[in-house]
Design an enzyme around this catalytic site. Structure first.
Site, mmCIF file in Angstrom:
data_model
loop_
_atom_site.group_PDB
_atom_site.id
_atom_site.type_symbol
_atom_site.label_atom_id
_atom_site.label_comp_id
_atom_site.label_asym_id
_atom_site.label_seq_id
_atom_site.Cartn_x
_atom_site.Cartn_y
_atom_site.Cartn_z
ATOM 1 N N SER A 144 1.618 -8.966 1.880
ATOM 2 C CA SER A 144 0.167 -9.141 1.955
ATOM 3 C C SER A 144 -0.113 -10.619 1.719
ATOM 4 O O SER A 144 0.691 -11.310 1.071
ATOM 5 C CB SER A 144 -0.491 -8.297 0.856
ATOM 6 O OG SER A 144 -1.765 -8.803 0.518
ATOM 7 N N TYR A 157 -1.190 -5.475 -7.720
ATOM 8 C CA TYR A 157 -0.963 -5.328 -6.276
ATOM 9 C C TYR A 157 -0.204 -6.532 -5.718
ATOM 10 O O TYR A 157 0.794 -6.383 -5.003
ATOM 11 C CB TYR A 157 -2.318 -5.175 -5.586
ATOM 12 C CG TYR A 157 -2.271 -5.077 -4.086
ATOM 13 C CD1 TYR A 157 -1.940 -3.889 -3.444
ATOM 14 C CD2 TYR A 157 -2.586 -6.181 -3.288
ATOM 15 C CE1 TYR A 157 -1.911 -3.804 -2.058
ATOM 16 C CE2 TYR A 157 -2.567 -6.105 -1.911
ATOM 17 C CZ TYR A 157 -2.233 -4.915 -1.290
ATOM 18 O OH TYR A 157 -2.202 -4.844 0.082
HETATM 19 P P1 NAP Z 1 -4.775 2.554 4.246
HETATM 20 O O1 NAP Z 1 -5.667 2.806 5.412
HETATM 21 O O2 NAP Z 1 -5.272 2.943 2.895
HETATM 22 O O3 NAP Z 1 -3.342 3.219 4.536
HETATM 23 C C1 NAP Z 1 -2.375 3.421 3.531
HETATM 24 C C2 NAP Z 1 -1.864 4.851 3.619
HETATM 25 O O4 NAP Z 1 -0.792 5.011 2.653
HETATM 26 C C3 NAP Z 1 -2.952 5.887 3.265
HETATM 27 O O5 NAP Z 1 -2.928 6.974 4.150
HETATM 28 C C4 NAP Z 1 -2.521 6.309 1.869
HETATM 29 O O6 NAP Z 1 -2.981 7.596 1.495
HETATM 30 C C5 NAP Z 1 -1.014 6.274 2.011
HETATM 31 N N1 NAP Z 1 -0.337 6.384 0.725
HETATM 32 C C6 NAP Z 1 -0.808 6.023 -0.506
HETATM 33 N N2 NAP Z 1 0.081 6.341 -1.454
HETATM 34 C C7 NAP Z 1 1.138 6.929 -0.823
HETATM 35 C C8 NAP Z 1 2.358 7.489 -1.269
HETATM 36 N N3 NAP Z 1 2.675 7.533 -2.592
HETATM 37 N N4 NAP Z 1 3.211 8.017 -0.362
HETATM 38 C C9 NAP Z 1 2.884 8.011 0.956
HETATM 39 N N5 NAP Z 1 1.743 7.510 1.434
HETATM 40 C C10 NAP Z 1 0.874 6.972 0.559
HETATM 41 O O7 NAP Z 1 -4.485 0.991 4.117
HETATM 42 P P2 NAP Z 1 -3.799 -0.054 5.141
HETATM 43 O O8 NAP Z 1 -4.557 -1.327 5.012
HETATM 44 O O9 NAP Z 1 -3.559 0.536 6.482
HETATM 45 O O10 NAP Z 1 -2.414 -0.267 4.376
HETATM 46 C C11 NAP Z 1 -1.150 -0.314 5.053
HETATM 47 C C12 NAP Z 1 -0.312 -1.386 4.388
HETATM 48 O O11 NAP Z 1 -0.893 -2.659 4.682
HETATM 49 C C13 NAP Z 1 -0.265 -1.286 2.861
HETATM 50 O O12 NAP Z 1 1.050 -1.502 2.408
HETATM 51 C C14 NAP Z 1 -1.169 -2.401 2.407
HETATM 52 O O13 NAP Z 1 -0.824 -2.880 1.122
HETATM 53 C C15 NAP Z 1 -0.913 -3.419 3.498
HETATM 54 N N6 NAP Z 1 -1.934 -4.456 3.594
HETATM 55 C C16 NAP Z 1 -3.166 -4.187 4.116
HETATM 56 C C17 NAP Z 1 -4.104 -5.214 4.215
HETATM 57 C C18 NAP Z 1 -5.460 -5.009 4.816
HETATM 58 O O14 NAP Z 1 -6.209 -6.005 4.968
HETATM 59 N N7 NAP Z 1 -5.820 -3.780 5.196
HETATM 60 C C19 NAP Z 1 -3.787 -6.498 3.734
HETATM 61 C C20 NAP Z 1 -2.528 -6.713 3.194
HETATM 62 C C21 NAP Z 1 -1.604 -5.696 3.143
HETATM 63 P P3 NAP Z 1 -4.367 7.696 0.669
HETATM 64 O O15 NAP Z 1 -5.452 7.305 1.613
HETATM 65 O O16 NAP Z 1 -4.424 9.132 0.258
HETATM 66 O O17 NAP Z 1 -4.236 6.749 -0.493
#
Ligand code: NAP
Length: 254
Positions: A144, A157
């Site tokens: 991230s 985080y």
């Molecule tokens: P998201 O829409 O919240 O997707 C993350 C998914 O992971 C959700 O479905 C979540 O379920 C699931 N999850 C949570 N805990 C879990 C577990 N223990 N086992 C399996 N699945 C689990 O967010 P996203 O932005 O797409 O995130 C994807 C990745 O991108 C993450 O690693 C995040 O840190 C990274 N990231 C995102 C951004 C951004 O700007 N969006 C920036 C930097 C990094 P729940 O909804 O039930 O929690």
């Protein structure tokens, strides 16, 4: 493009946001996918869209908690058996929790470490034998922008994301001679479940968050902008990319 025809990909976090967009991108490029997530409704939505797009015959969805060692061991074994091998692992599952660091409980800290960092380790450890068997396996991990650019209230985080970067560099070196590539994406300012509510403290000082807006576009970008980069990295187009991270944030942190 059909870069994933005949390729098998395991994707965590496949029920929402970037993981879900990556599932559909790989399916659209001809791949076979197992998508796992703790979010059962999200996985159903992923399957429904694949059905609508005519790709569901190459998709399996499974509820799996990436921080549960026994569940990961069984889940990865089942995925590899169902796919008949594994070419790429995409570790997108993650949680964002925010707090003042001096008010952060050990339970809070441990939860963020368990899902983001330990989950990435467990999934990678269990998938490595199958990835190495193919001779050119790929691991795409999720860092991230918070790992290298200061994001207040997100110390736990950010620490997991820095740890994931270091972990990824180490395995890239350790398994390079066996053909494995390991890379990180470092997204920022992406519209997803996570960024809809980052849970900032009620008294957050927003002047400390000044560098959170992209330089290009009209605000946050859709998760498909990251999925396209992941597809490149996991395909042969990324064949000379390993042991590094790629920032995808619309120039937020130039
Ligand atoms: P998201 O829409 O919240 O997707 C993350 C998914 O992971 C959700 O479905 C979540 O379920 C699931 N999850 C949570 N805990 C879990 C577990 N223990 N086992 C399996 N699945 C689990 O967010 P996203 O932005 O797409 O995130 C994807 C990745 O991108 C993450 O690693 C995040 O840190 C990274 N990231 C995102 C951004 C951004 O700007 N969006 C920036 C930097 C990094 P729940 O909804 O039930 O929690």
């Amino acid at each position: 493009m059909e870069r994933f025809t005949g390729r098998n990909v395991l994707i965590t976090g496949g029920g929402s946001g970037i993981g879900q967009a990556t599932v559909h991108r790989i399916l659209a490029e001809g791949g076979r996918v197992v998508a796992v997530d703790v979010n059962e409704d999200g996985l159903k939505a992923t399957l429904d869209r694949a059905t609508a797009e005519g790709t569901a015959d190459r998709l399996t969805t499974t509820v799996l908690d990436v921080s549960d060692e026994a569940a990961v061991r069984a889940g990865v074994a089942e995925a590899v058996a169902a796919l008949g091998g594994l070419d790429a692992l995409v570790n997108a599952a993650g949680i964002l929790r925010s707090s003042h660091t001096h008010e952060t409980s050990l339970d809070f800290w441990n939860k963020v470490i368990a899902v983001n960092l330990t989950g990435t380790f467990l999934m990678t450890r269990e998938a490595l034998p199958a990835l190495l068997a193919g001779g050119k396996g790929v691991v795409v991990n999720f860092s991230s922008t918070s790992a290298t650019f200061a994001h207040p209230y997100m110390a736990a985080y950010a620490a997991t994301k820095g740890g994931i970067q270091s972990f990824t560099h180490a395995i890239a070196a350790e398994y390079a001679k066996q053909g494995l590539r390991a890379v990180c994406v470092a997204p920022g300012s992406i519209d997803s479940g996570m960024t809809h509510d980052p849970g900032l403290p009620a008294d957050a000082d927003f002047s400390l968050l000044a560098k959170l807006s992209p330089a290009i576009g009209q605000g946050f970008a859709g998760p498909e902008t990251v999925a396209g980069v992941i597809a490149m990295l996991a395909s042969d187009d990324g064949a000379f990319v390993t042991g590094t991270e790629l920032r995808i944030d619309g120039g937020t942190h130039m």
